[in-house]
Design a protein around this motif. Sequence first.
Motif, PDB file in Angstrom:
ATOM      1  N   ALA A 121      18.747 -29.454 -57.232  1.00  0.00           N
ATOM      2  CA  ALA A 121      19.388 -29.167 -58.516  1.00  0.00           C
ATOM      3  C   ALA A 121      20.583 -28.247 -58.391  1.00  0.00           C
ATOM      4  N   VAL A 122      20.715 -27.539 -57.266  1.00  0.00           N
ATOM      5  CA  VAL A 122      21.802 -26.556 -57.127  1.00  0.00           C
ATOM      6  C   VAL A 122      22.877 -27.027 -56.156  1.00  0.00           C
ATOM      7  N   ASN A 123      22.748 -28.234 -55.629  1.00  0.00           N
ATOM      8  CA  ASN A 123      23.734 -28.773 -54.701  1.00  0.00           C
ATOM      9  C   ASN A 123      24.297 -30.082 -55.231  1.00  0.00           C
ATOM     10  N   LEU A 124      25.163 -30.723 -54.462  1.00  0.00           N
ATOM     11  CA  LEU A 124      25.926 -31.869 -54.972  1.00  0.00           C
ATOM     12  C   LEU A 124      25.280 -33.221 -54.692  1.00  0.00           C
ATOM     13  N   ASN A 125      24.251 -33.277 -53.830  1.00  0.00           N
ATOM     14  CA  ASN A 125      23.504 -34.521 -53.563  1.00  0.00           C
ATOM     15  C   ASN A 125      24.430 -35.662 -53.127  1.00  0.00           C
ATOM     16  N   ALA A 183      26.801 -22.757 -60.519  1.00  0.00           N
ATOM     17  CA  ALA A 183      27.671 -23.634 -61.303  1.00  0.00           C
ATOM     18  C   ALA A 183      27.198 -25.084 -61.234  1.00  0.00           C
ATOM     19  N   PHE A 184      26.808 -25.554 -60.049  1.00  0.00           N
ATOM     20  CA  PHE A 184      26.349 -26.937 -59.922  1.00  0.00           C
ATOM     21  C   PHE A 184      25.063 -27.159 -60.726  1.00  0.00           C
ATOM     22  N   SER A 185      24.172 -26.173 -60.713  1.00  0.00           N
ATOM     23  CA  SER A 185      22.957 -26.271 -61.527  1.00  0.00           C
ATOM     24  C   SER A 185      23.313 -26.392 -63.004  1.00  0.00           C
ATOM     25  N   GLN A 186      24.296 -25.611 -63.438  1.00  0.00           N
ATOM     26  CA  GLN A 186      24.762 -25.665 -64.825  1.00  0.00           C
ATOM     27  C   GLN A 186      25.395 -27.016 -65.124  1.00  0.00           C
ATOM     28  N   TYR A 188      24.651 -29.943 -63.783  1.00  0.00           N
ATOM     29  CA  TYR A 188      23.598 -30.946 -63.956  1.00  0.00           C
ATOM     30  C   TYR A 188      22.893 -30.767 -65.300  1.00  0.00           C
ATOM     31  N   SER A 189      22.685 -29.514 -65.713  1.00  0.00           N
ATOM     32  CA  SER A 189      22.008 -29.258 -66.984  1.00  0.00           C
ATOM     33  C   SER A 189      22.840 -29.709 -68.175  1.00  0.00           C
ATOM     34  N   SER A 190      24.173 -29.554 -68.065  1.00  0.00           N
ATOM     35  CA  SER A 190      25.052 -29.896 -69.181  1.00  0.00           C
ATOM     36  C   SER A 190      25.446 -31.362 -69.216  1.00  0.00           C
ATOM     37  N   GLY A 191      25.143 -32.123 -68.162  1.00  0.00           N
ATOM     38  CA  GLY A 191      25.524 -33.520 -68.108  1.00  0.00           C
ATOM     39  C   GLY A 191      26.848 -33.768 -67.419  1.00  0.00           C
ATOM     40  N   PHE A 192      27.530 -32.697 -66.975  1.00  0.00           N
ATOM     41  CA  PHE A 192      28.773 -32.870 -66.219  1.00  0.00           C
ATOM     42  C   PHE A 192      28.501 -33.641 -64.938  1.00  0.00           C
TER      43      PHE A 192
END
Length: 588
Positions: A121-125, A183-186, A188-192
């Motif tokens: 959840a905190v990386n770019l996958n 920021a990456f976690s945020q 994913y949470s926001s749909g960006f």
Amino acid sequence: MSGKDEEYTPVQVDMDKTVVEPASEAVVALGESVKQSPSKFSVTEFSKSLTTRRAWLGDFDYVDMFMPQNPWSKKGVKDPPFFGLNDKVPILLGVILGFQHFLSMAGGLVTPPIILGGGGAVNLNLANDYRSYMVSAALISCGILSILQIASFRFLKGRWQFGTGVLSVVGTSFAPLAIAQSAFSQMYSSGFCPTSLAADGTITYLPCPQGWGAFLGTVLITSWVGVAISLLPHKVLQRLFPPLVTGPTLFLIGAELISSAMKNWGGDGGPCFDRPASGFFKVCANITSPNAMPWGSGAYIGLGFLTFFSIILIEMFGSPFMKNAEIIIALLIGYIVAGATGYVDPSAINTAPPITFLWVKTFPLSVYPPLLIPLMLVACISAIEAVGDITATSEVSRLEVEGPEFEKRIQGGVMADGFNSFLSALMTNGPLATFAQNNGVIALTQCANKTAGYWCCFFLILSGVLGKIGGAFVAIPKPVLGGVTSFLFSSVAVAGIKIMGGLKWTRRERFILTCGLTIGIGVSLVPNWFAYVIPTAGISDPTLKALAGTVAIIVDNGFAINAIIVILLNFIIPLNEAEMLLPSSSAH
């Protein structure tokens, strides 16, 4: 040159001018020979100089460099000859020492792109081809931009300098790593960044190259903070960011990063970390991984310990060459054992191109407003960290550490770090920082010559262009990577402790540190303690949402909130000149 000064006696001549007459005929003969010698560059003479044994090998003791050491031996070790900044270095020695500098920094340099391109959840996958490219881009950009840092030049009639002009190499900075993950976690949470939801409720985090583009686009703006800081007078810089600020900040940066390293040590930092009873991520990294097991299995822990203990053994018994390359050697040992026991997935190596370069993969650039202030803060901390690293490089290079030349070196190095971070982002790599571990190479090898630095840059660029090397780094099993990165990140925390050790430990300093670390350590241990105070999901106004996101990222990172608290208190609380100093840090 014989090393002894010739004696000269002044002689009075007409027109009241004083000339210098040599006291020996030998000097006159030498002068005549110099006058008669051609001043043009001779290709023949140059080619002959490359064919001599002295030009290639010199008088350096290569055996000592590669000879393993007994840590309990009472026999003294002979110091190698010292090579100054612009001394002539034997060709082979320059190549070897350049390769040694490359090995000492390569493991740390590629760590941020390997981690941020990974899963969870905190990386770019990202897919393996993108991750391999990110590693290659980091190697190439650091090699090119290290040349600018080492070479240096002055402009505006010599008033300003760009680059240190000493053997200072740059690498991808660890400092923005935790900020980027928040920021990456945020995102994913926001749909960006996209996600998918399985029927059993499992969330899969899909590849998000646009997240890396947003990070790079924001760095293109915030990197100029470092350039602006370089224009400040040295005393102002020390007043704004004294050791009271930089010490605990570096300590918390390292402490927070250790958490991600330990997750990788146990198997992976992705969804398998929660050990779900079923589903795609019930084992690490997922059910398609070779020899996959649940997070924290003994085999994973053992692989991590293998690399960790390898570092210890190399430090104790290794030759000077091995000690300077202990990170890469430990990775290689863990890699070989993991490959022999079936824990290496070769797909990243197979899909990586044989030859690659910058911009083979691209990322859509944008600006992510919540990252602006946190990355500006990181740029300030990195600039102050660079001052300490450049000072250490000057010391081990036997150069002055005070005076106008030293201040020019500091100013040029900080400016180069800031502008190089801008160029690095254009090269699809993260912000850069002057690497401190190369100072250890200089101290052990007694070579501060820039030739070794240029060879290091050559090996960095070459390893980046050879795309399979990037694929090989990506294929490193997470437990092997975790065992090494936990050591690397701990060294960042230790650097912060060392800086704090230089404080006077007055009541004022202890109070300010306590206030900053209260929140800083607390947030590091409980990252979501502020998450429900300002929920960003219900905010529709873009400006307010960006502001709420900024606050969330700052409060989510202990080092960021600690730095803000300490900086503010350091300005608000007045100095007390009459305060008694503690005799030692252990007095209380």
